[in-house]
Structure formats: structure tokens, C-alpha cells
Design a protein around this motif. Structure first.
Motif, mmCIF file in Angstrom:
data_model
loop_
_atom_site.group_PDB
_atom_site.id
_atom_site.type_symbol
_atom_site.label_atom_id
_atom_site.label_comp_id
_atom_site.label_asym_id
_atom_site.label_seq_id
_atom_site.Cartn_x
_atom_site.Cartn_y
_atom_site.Cartn_z
ATOM 1 N N LYS A 180 0.826 -1.221 0.000
ATOM 2 C CA LYS A 180 0.000 0.000 0.000
ATOM 3 C C LYS A 180 0.860 1.271 0.000
ATOM 4 O O LYS A 180 0.587 2.201 -0.737
ATOM 5 C CB LYS A 180 -0.902 0.052 1.252
ATOM 6 N N THR A 181 1.896 1.286 0.853
ATOM 7 C CA THR A 181 2.702 2.502 0.975
ATOM 8 C C THR A 181 3.431 2.780 -0.345
ATOM 9 O O THR A 181 3.443 3.921 -0.832
ATOM 10 C CB THR A 181 3.719 2.349 2.129
ATOM 11 N N ALA A 182 3.998 1.728 -0.941
ATOM 12 C CA ALA A 182 4.693 1.897 -2.225
ATOM 13 C C ALA A 182 3.685 2.340 -3.292
ATOM 14 O O ALA A 182 3.971 3.226 -4.102
ATOM 15 C CB ALA A 182 5.362 0.588 -2.626
ATOM 16 N N PHE A 183 2.494 1.755 -3.266
ATOM 17 C CA PHE A 183 1.480 2.070 -4.282
ATOM 18 C C PHE A 183 1.066 3.542 -4.203
ATOM 19 O O PHE A 183 1.044 4.251 -5.212
ATOM 20 C CB PHE A 183 0.268 1.153 -4.087
ATOM 21 N N PRO A 241 6.519 1.356 5.993
ATOM 22 C CA PRO A 241 5.072 1.165 5.775
ATOM 23 C C PRO A 241 4.215 1.968 6.748
ATOM 24 O O PRO A 241 4.596 2.147 7.907
ATOM 25 C CB PRO A 241 4.855 -0.329 6.008
ATOM 26 N N THR A 242 3.089 2.445 6.272
ATOM 27 C CA THR A 242 2.141 3.117 7.157
ATOM 28 C C THR A 242 1.484 2.038 8.029
ATOM 29 O O THR A 242 1.377 0.889 7.617
ATOM 30 C CB THR A 242 1.059 3.840 6.338
ATOM 31 N N ARG A 243 1.053 2.435 9.236
ATOM 32 C CA ARG A 243 0.518 1.430 10.172
ATOM 33 C C ARG A 243 -0.963 1.617 10.451
ATOM 34 O O ARG A 243 -1.587 0.765 11.062
ATOM 35 C CB ARG A 243 1.278 1.491 11.509
ATOM 36 N N LEU A 249 0.528 -5.248 -11.339
ATOM 37 C CA LEU A 249 1.302 -4.011 -11.482
ATOM 38 C C LEU A 249 2.528 -4.001 -10.568
ATOM 39 O O LEU A 249 2.626 -4.804 -9.634
ATOM 40 C CB LEU A 249 0.416 -2.796 -11.190
ATOM 41 N N ALA A 250 3.428 -3.115 -10.870
ATOM 42 C CA ALA A 250 4.520 -2.812 -9.940
ATOM 43 C C ALA A 250 4.418 -1.326 -9.663
ATOM 44 O O ALA A 250 4.513 -0.515 -10.585
ATOM 45 C CB ALA A 250 5.871 -3.145 -10.546
ATOM 46 N N SER A 251 4.205 -0.975 -8.407
ATOM 47 C CA SER A 251 4.085 0.442 -8.056
ATOM 48 C C SER A 251 5.416 1.135 -8.311
ATOM 49 O O SER A 251 5.473 2.227 -8.871
ATOM 50 C CB SER A 251 3.741 0.590 -6.581
ATOM 51 N N ILE A 252 6.480 0.485 -7.855
ATOM 52 C CA ILE A 252 7.826 1.035 -8.029
ATOM 53 C C ILE A 252 8.681 -0.115 -8.554
ATOM 54 O O ILE A 252 9.077 -1.004 -7.793
ATOM 55 C CB ILE A 252 8.386 1.555 -6.679
ATOM 56 N N ALA A 253 8.878 -0.139 -9.864
ATOM 57 C CA ALA A 253 9.577 -1.275 -10.466
ATOM 58 C C ALA A 253 11.050 -1.245 -10.061
ATOM 59 O O ALA A 253 11.755 -0.271 -10.311
ATOM 60 C CB ALA A 253 9.427 -1.235 -11.980
ATOM 61 N N ALA A 254 11.492 -2.337 -9.423
ATOM 62 C CA ALA A 254 12.872 -2.394 -8.939
ATOM 63 C C ALA A 254 13.766 -3.176 -9.903
ATOM 64 O O ALA A 254 14.975 -3.194 -9.755
ATOM 65 C CB ALA A 254 12.895 -3.049 -7.556
ATOM 66 N N THR A 255 13.165 -3.865 -10.864
ATOM 67 C CA THR A 255 13.965 -4.671 -11.799
ATOM 68 C C THR A 255 13.773 -4.158 -13.220
ATOM 69 O O THR A 255 12.855 -3.390 -13.494
ATOM 70 C CB THR A 255 13.512 -6.144 -11.791
ATOM 71 N N ARG A 288 16.125 2.960 -0.193
ATOM 72 C CA ARG A 288 15.426 2.142 0.813
ATOM 73 C C ARG A 288 13.931 2.197 0.530
ATOM 74 O O ARG A 288 13.409 3.255 0.166
ATOM 75 C CB ARG A 288 15.718 2.767 2.174
ATOM 76 N N TRP A 289 13.241 1.066 0.708
ATOM 77 C CA TRP A 289 11.778 1.079 0.561
ATOM 78 C C TRP A 289 11.174 1.969 1.645
ATOM 79 O O TRP A 289 11.675 1.981 2.772
ATOM 80 C CB TRP A 289 11.203 -0.342 0.680
ATOM 81 N N PRO A 290 10.119 2.696 1.333
ATOM 82 C CA PRO A 290 9.494 3.558 2.350
ATOM 83 C C PRO A 290 9.027 2.750 3.559
ATOM 84 O O PRO A 290 8.656 1.590 3.422
ATOM 85 C CB PRO A 290 8.287 4.149 1.622
HETATM 86 P P1 GDP Z 1 2.215 -1.997 3.137
HETATM 87 O O1 GDP Z 1 2.483 -2.642 4.463
HETATM 88 O O2 GDP Z 1 0.994 -2.597 2.473
HETATM 89 O O3 GDP Z 1 2.179 -0.499 3.159
HETATM 90 O O4 GDP Z 1 3.419 -2.463 2.173
HETATM 91 P P2 GDP Z 1 4.641 -1.628 1.585
HETATM 92 O O5 GDP Z 1 4.192 -0.677 0.527
HETATM 93 O O6 GDP Z 1 5.456 -1.082 2.697
HETATM 94 O O7 GDP Z 1 5.433 -2.793 0.832
HETATM 95 C C1 GDP Z 1 6.051 -3.843 1.558
HETATM 96 C C2 GDP Z 1 7.318 -4.262 0.846
HETATM 97 O O8 GDP Z 1 6.996 -4.867 -0.407
HETATM 98 C C3 GDP Z 1 8.253 -3.097 0.472
HETATM 99 O O9 GDP Z 1 9.086 -2.747 1.540
HETATM 100 C C4 GDP Z 1 9.012 -3.677 -0.696
HETATM 101 O O10 GDP Z 1 10.037 -4.523 -0.232
HETATM 102 C C5 GDP Z 1 7.967 -4.527 -1.390
HETATM 103 N N1 GDP Z 1 7.300 -3.825 -2.507
HETATM 104 C C6 GDP Z 1 6.178 -3.054 -2.460
HETATM 105 N N2 GDP Z 1 5.855 -2.620 -3.708
HETATM 106 C C7 GDP Z 1 6.790 -3.123 -4.547
HETATM 107 C C8 GDP Z 1 7.001 -3.055 -5.976
HETATM 108 O O11 GDP Z 1 6.260 -2.417 -6.747
HETATM 109 N N3 GDP Z 1 8.072 -3.735 -6.450
HETATM 110 C C9 GDP Z 1 8.925 -4.457 -5.659
HETATM 111 N N4 GDP Z 1 9.955 -5.086 -6.225
HETATM 112 N N5 GDP Z 1 8.746 -4.561 -4.323
HETATM 113 C C10 GDP Z 1 7.706 -3.904 -3.780
#
Ligand code: GDP
Length: 462
Positions: free
Chosen positions: A33-36, A99-101, A378-384, A95-97
Motif C-alpha cells: 500500500k505505501t509503495a502504491f 510502511p504506514t501502520r 502491477l509494480a508500483s515502483i519497479a525495482a527490476t 530504501r523502501w518507504p
Molecule cells: P504496506 O504494508 O501494504 O504499506 O506495504 P509496503 O508498501 O510497505 O510494501 C512492503 C514491501 O513490499 C516493500 O518494503 C518492498 O520490499 C515490497 N514492494 C512493495 N511494492 C513493490 C514493488 O512495486 N516492487 C517491488 N519489487 N517490491 C515492492
């Protein structure tokens, strides 16, 4: 020659025409969710500039002009931490953001040119106010509790105790083993046992379990430490008749736990549905199918039943009294398999198919309730990045693992049907976490965020 209305009339008319959408995003914790939301805000902030949004019709036609952040309308809700998320993606290494709690919100105003001649006459541009709301999917798992008494709930929780859950909940099981419904309640004992119960739920979740009740115990938001979260199922009720339990005095353990359970339904679950859920216009539900696939048959099956329970909140069409009470006004619901950059692009169609099968029942219910729904990968933030390996005539992924190692890999095939025993025996799927790619400025790399946005909001930009 084109004519326009005088400015003051135009302002009033535009205000009347302006649209507002409350778009809610949910999913179980770590679903993405946070990445999205970070990516969604980022893509819209770059709309009309350098964003890659070719699958949005309004963007292709040059009508999506840009978005800016507005002051948040609801002062009692946390602000979605967009700046913090972007700065962690900009660190070295990225670093991945965090996550919101709990629940958070952010308002964007999006400027666009309408394609309708009648609206164009009123002036150059229109505005869509988009309220984005992020909330934990775990909170929706509480809905079935509203149909239950404390006794029913205790029995349901007892039935959920599979051997692996018993291992994760061992301390709580041990500590509550000699409790009797008729003993006097002791505040400190209730607090300690609730803490054990909550720790057990965390262990279940960290070991691939998804179905957690009560949802606030895992993600308490602003209720962390509050006494309303100090209760647990009383397993020894099973040895008592309903009449004998009802005849117990108010200060008995049973009656005290029952009162706290009822209080939780009344002051935590119900207000969430009434004050927030009912006001959502559109909804995105994120599902991390790939991690469940990686974790094995038990986790995958639990994800399926948990998503069915979670989706009950939306399937009010076929439902009884409770769901009608909380019927949201949602008319469109997107279900998205996240982190699609963990598999090669030739697997994306299978991922959408698999998600559709996984959510078959709830999707049928949505249709019955006149909510339009669609599945995405989908990939919110494509890492590859996908690479074609000519020598093998195959696709592969290149990326940096969370440990910092650069890899070129083929993670395996995604089954397009619910996996059978043969699939699990082969264990043909191998999944590693990736670090986000370095990011300084410009739009974040994504996969099919634009397809989802076009489906979800395209009609608002007409
Ligand atoms: P939340 O708990 O639902 O808010 O989840 P987050 O958005 O924090 O995502 C959890 C983890 O999933 C992140 O820290 C990343 O490691 C991974 N992740 C989330 N979105 C993506 C994405 O689009 N691509 C990749 N490769 N990893 C992702």
C-alpha cells in the motif's frame, strides 16, 4: 471565434462542475500500500511533464495537465507520509518507504482539459479533487465479528488453531489454559494475557499467516495500548452451557471479556465503517500473490480464505442486514496483484489470471452488487528491468537484491490457475526481494499503474 464566459460566472460554473473522488487503497500488511500510494501521487505529480502514463487516455491526448497537493480536509487523520517515502527512495543505497501502520490521507487537485465541448466552453481547464485514503486491510477482517457474540467468536478462534498456529500462540495458550469463565476478572491479568495474545498474532503473521482477528491488535493505529484492545477468546467457554455463562455475574472473567468484546465492536469496528468506509467512492485492493506463491500451499490457501473474508465488506449486494447497514457507495473496485516486477513480463497475464481465480467468489459477489471490478498486475515502483536473453530465447530480470548483490535471474513461471499438488511438488517459483533502483528526481519507474488509473479514474477526466 471561440468565446468564454465572464470570469466570475465561470468560477461558479466550474465549482459546480468540479468533481471530487475519495479513492481508498487497502490490502493486508506488506501487500504494498505505501509503495502504491507513493507511486500514485508521484505519477500524478509528474503528469503533463515527464510521467510515463501512456495507458491513460487523457494523458495520451495531452489533457492531463498536472497535480498539486492540497491541504488535507480531515484534520483528525494522519497525513500520508509522501515526502518521507520519497526521501527514503532517494537515499544511497535506496530504501523502501517505511510502511504506514494505520489510516492516512492526502488530497491532490488534478488539472485536466475536458474532452466535452460543453465543458470546454466554460474555460481552459477543469479540476478533479482526489482524496487518497490508505487503511489496513486487516481492519476489514473484523467485519464478520459484528455478526458474532463473544461466545461465537471464541469458538471460531478456537477452530482456527491449526497445529502451526498453536506453536506460534504457545505462550498465550499456556497462560490461559487454567482460566475459568466464572473466576473474578483481574485487570493486570487481562492486560498480560492480551499482550501474549497480540504477540502470538504477530508471530502467526510473520510466519505466513494472514487471517488475524481482531484486526486492530496487529495494526492498532492510534489505539495502541488502549484497554479496548485488551481481550482475547476464552477457550474454556466450550465446557459451559450458554445459560450457565449468561447467569455469571458482571465481574466474572467471562462477562468482563464479553463486555470488552462488545465495546470493541461498538467503539472501534462500527465507527470505522460509519465514519470512513461508507464515504469511499472508489477502492483499490492490493494483494501480494507472489509472496504467498513463494511461501507454499498453506500460506497460499490462507491468503485465499482471508481475501474472501476481507472482501465481504464490499459484497453487500447479496448480503444481510449488517452489510446493508454499512453499504459503501463504491461503484468501482480494482484488485491488483502487486510487485509484478518480481516476474518477467511474459508472466504478467498469468498473474492476472491467477489473481482472478484466487478472488473468484468475491468478484462474483461484486458483480451481483453492481460494483464494477477489474483485476490488474502491477509494480508500483519497479525495482527490476526485464532483459531478453537471446542465447536462451527467454526473458530474465536484472536487479539488485536487498543485500546489494546485482543479479540476472529467471524467477520462474506463475501458474495461471490455482496451483495444484504438482506445482507445489515442483516448487518452480523462486522469489527474492529487490532494492528499489536509485532515484533522484523524475517519475518513479512503474508497471501498469497507468492502466489501473485509466480504468479507475478515466471517466472523471472526460
Ligand atoms: P504496506 O504494508 O501494504 O504499506 O506495504 P509496503 O508498501 O510497505 O510494501 C512492503 C514491501 O513490499 C516493500 O518494503 C518492498 O520490499 C515490497 N514492494 C512493495 N511494492 C513493490 C514493488 O512495486 N516492487 C517491488 N519489487 N517490491 C515492492
Amino acid at each position: 471565434m471561440a468565446w468564454t464566459l465572464p470570469r466570475h460566472i465561470r468560477d461558479v460554473a466550474e465549482r459546480g462542475l468540479d468533481r471530487q473522488v475519495r479513492l481508498a487503497v487497502t490490502g493486508l500488511s506488506r501487500a504494498g500500500k505505501t509503495a502504491f500510494l507513493t507511486s500514485l501521487i508521484n505519477q500524478l505529480r509528474h503528469a503533463g511533464l515527464d510521467a510515463q502514463l501512456h495507458l491513460i487516455k487523457a494523458s495520451r491526448e495531452g489533457r492531463l495537465l498536472g497535480a498539486k497537493r492540497e491541504l488535507q480536509p480531515d484534520l483528525s487523520l494522519a497525513r500520508f507520509p509522501y515526502d518521507e517515502a520519497l526521501s527514503s527512495l532517494g537515499e544511497t543505497p535506496p530504501r523502501w518507504p517505511t510502511p504506514t501502520r494505520g489510516m492516512s490521507e492526502l488530497r491532490l487537485s488534478i488539472r485536466y482539459k475536458s474532452e466535452r465541448p460543453s465543458k470546454r466552453l466554460l474555460g481552459e481547464t477543469s479540476t478533479l479533487t482526489l482524496d487518497l485514503i490508505d487503511y489496513p486491510g486487516e481492519w476489514l477482517l473484523d467485519l464478520p465479528m459484528l455478526r458474532q457474540s463473544f461466545l461465537d467468536w471464541s469458538q471460531t478462534m478456537n477452530a482456527l488453531l491449526t497445529p502451526s498456529r498453536r506453536t506460534h500462540m504457545a505462550e498465550w495458550l499456556e497462560a490461559q489454559s487454567d482460566l475459568s469463565p466464572d473466576q473474578p476478572a483481574d485487570e493486570q491479568q487481562l492486560a498480560d494475557l492480551s499482550a501474549h495474545y497480540t504477540e502470538g498474532l504477530h508471530r502467526v503473521r510473520n510466519n505466513g499467516g494472514y487471517f488475524i482477528q481482531p484486526g486492530r491488535f496487529l495494526l492498532p493505529g492510534e489505539l495502541a495500548g488502549a484497554p479496548v484492545l485488551q481481550f482475547f477468546p476464552l477457550l474454556s467457554c466450550a465446557d459451559w452451557s450458554d445459560e450457565a455463562l449468561e447467569a455469571l455475574p458482571p465481574e466474572s472473567l467471562y462477562k468482563t471479556l464479553k463486555a470488552r468484546f462488545d465495546h470493541y465492536l461498538k467503539t472501534v469496528i462500527t465507527p470505522f465503517y460509519r465514519q470512513h468506509f461508507q464515504r469511499f467512492d472508489r477502492q483499490v485492493v492490493l494483494v501480494d500473490v507472489l509472496t504467498a506463491l513463494n511461501s507454499g500451499p498453506e500460506a497460499f490457501d490462507e491468503l485465499r480464505t482471508t481475501m474472501e473474508a476481507l472482501m465481504q465488506s464490499f459484497s453487500y449486494g447479496r448480503a444481510g442486514l449488517i452489510n446493508r447497514l454499512f453499504a459503501p457507495r463504491i461503484d468501482k473496485l480494482a484488485i491488483a496483484a502487486t510487485k509484478a516486477d518480481h516476474v518477467t513480463p511474459d508472466q504478467h497475464a498469468a498473474l492476472v489470471e491467477l489473481l482472478t481465480q484466487l478472488m473468484n467468489e468475491p468478484l462474483n459477489d461484486l458483480r451481483f452488487g453492481d460494483i464494477e471490478s477489474k483485476a490488474f498486475a502491477l509494480a508500483s515502483i519497479a525495482a527490476t528491468e526485464a532483459r531478453r536473453l537471446e542465447e536462451h530465447d527467454a526473458q530474465a530480470l536484472s536487479g539488485t537484491t536487498l543485500e546489494g548483490e546485482h543479479v540476472l535471474m529467471f524467477p520462474g513461471e506463475v501458474p495461471s490457475k490455482l496451483p495444484d499438488a504438482a506445482f507445489w511438488a515442483r516448487q518452480g517459483f523462486q522469489f527474492t526481494g529487490f532494492r528499489p533502483r536509485p532515484h533522484t528526481e523524475g517519475p518513479l519507474p512503474h508497471l501498469r499503474m497507468d492502466a489501473l488509473l485509466d480504468w479507475l479514474l478515466g471517466d472523471k477526466w472526460q
